[in-house]
Design a protein around this motif. Structure first.
Motif, PDB file in Angstrom:
ATOM      1  N   ARG A   1      -2.344   3.607   0.002  1.00  0.00           N
ATOM      2  CA  ARG A   1      -2.561   4.522   1.227  1.00  0.00           C
ATOM      3  C   ARG A   1      -1.456   5.507   1.320  1.00  0.00           C
ATOM      4  N   LEU A   2      -0.307   5.328   0.623  1.00  0.00           N
ATOM      5  CA  LEU A   2       0.920   6.329   0.794  1.00  0.00           C
ATOM      6  C   LEU A   2       1.403   6.369  -0.611  1.00  0.00           C
ATOM      7  N   LEU A   3       1.501   7.457  -1.334  1.00  0.00           N
ATOM      8  CA  LEU A   3       1.995   7.458  -2.580  1.00  0.00           C
ATOM      9  C   LEU A   3       3.449   8.475  -2.326  1.00  0.00           C
ATOM     10  N   ILE A   4       4.542   8.067  -2.801  1.00  0.00           N
ATOM     11  CA  ILE A   4       5.711   8.735  -2.687  1.00  0.00           C
ATOM     12  C   ILE A   4       6.026   9.161  -3.966  1.00  0.00           C
ATOM     13  N   ALA A   5       6.094  10.668  -4.190  1.00  0.00           N
ATOM     14  CA  ALA A   5       6.478  11.058  -5.442  1.00  0.00           C
ATOM     15  C   ALA A   5       7.573  11.789  -5.563  1.00  0.00           C
TER      16      ALA A   5
ATOM     17  N   PRO B   1       0.824  -1.227  -0.095  1.00  0.00           N
ATOM     18  CA  PRO B   1       0.068   0.053   0.234  1.00  0.00           C
ATOM     19  C   PRO B   1       0.669   1.337  -0.057  1.00  0.00           C
ATOM     20  N   VAL B   2       2.254   1.128  -0.065  1.00  0.00           N
ATOM     21  CA  VAL B   2       2.987   2.449  -0.136  1.00  0.00           C
ATOM     22  C   VAL B   2       3.564   2.163  -1.646  1.00  0.00           C
ATOM     23  N   GLN B   3       3.255   3.282  -2.415  1.00  0.00           N
ATOM     24  CA  GLN B   3       3.694   3.292  -3.780  1.00  0.00           C
ATOM     25  C   GLN B   3       4.530   4.292  -4.205  1.00  0.00           C
TER      26      GLN B   3
END
Length: 197
Positions: free
Chosen positions: A141-145, A72-74
């Motif tokens: 649930r968490l997007l790392i951009a 869920p962390v992408q």
């Protein structure tokens, strides 16, 4: 929700991040500002579970990130073309995660025709938009951009950040945004960490 405690990262015996700690709540948008070459890309890979680290702890709801199945962390990295299989269409890559409808694709300026093509037939900006949409699986649930809009024209950048803010507010999506542009982070984020220089 997401907790980073006393994280230390080294690369080739060079200390990149030392004792980094922060908590991230659902729907919060955290900006991390650091100059080019500081180690933002490495930090993003570590936070997403793609890379190991020297010491510290990273947890989601008090548990380590899953090593198998969907996470869920992408992460959408600065060079998203490296995350596509050159022998498959981008549509195949997107459908491996989920199947957005035309409205969802329009929110991120993704032309459905691009999904019939292989990565080498698209520009970096086009691939960045598909990679971003792929990462926004409803389970995320968490997007790392990591500098995800750097290759896009300003009007499209603005539309995409506005949409990400809506996603954050409506579904409680948390976002970590890496950028060397502090002004951009100040417009988007609810909180900012500025790396010491």
């Amino acid at each position: 929700m997401f907790c980073v405690s006393q994280l230390t990262i080294e690369q080739d015996k060079r200390l990149l991040w030392n004792n980094l700690s922060f908590d991230l709540s659902a729907g919060e948008r955290l900006g991390i500002s650091a100059p080019s070459g500081y180690g933002k890309t490495m930090l993003g890979r570590v936070l997403a579970g793609w890379q190991t680290y020297q010491q510290g702890q990273i947890t989601l709801d008090g548990l380590p990130l899953p090593k198998h199945g969907y996470c869920p962390v992408q992460l959408v990295p600065q060079h998203p073309e490296l995350t596509f299989n050159s022998f498959r269409t981008t549509g195949d890559a997107l459908r491996d995660a989920w199947s957005p409808d035309e409205t969802q694709m329009a929110h991120f300026h993704v032309n459905p025709e691009w999904l019939t093509r292989k990565p080498g037939q698209l520009s970096g900006g086009e691939l960045a938009r598909i990679a971003l949409l792929r990462a926004l699986d409803p389970r995320t649930r968490l997007l790392i951009a990591d500098e995800v809009t750097a290759q896009l024209d300003p009007p499209i950048q603005r539309d995409i950040w506005q949409r990400l803010i809506i996603e954050s507010q409506q579904r409680g999506l948390s976002i970590i945004i890496f950028s060397h542009q502090l002004a951009l982070l100040q417009q988007i984020c609810t909180r900012i960490i500025v790396a010491p220089v």
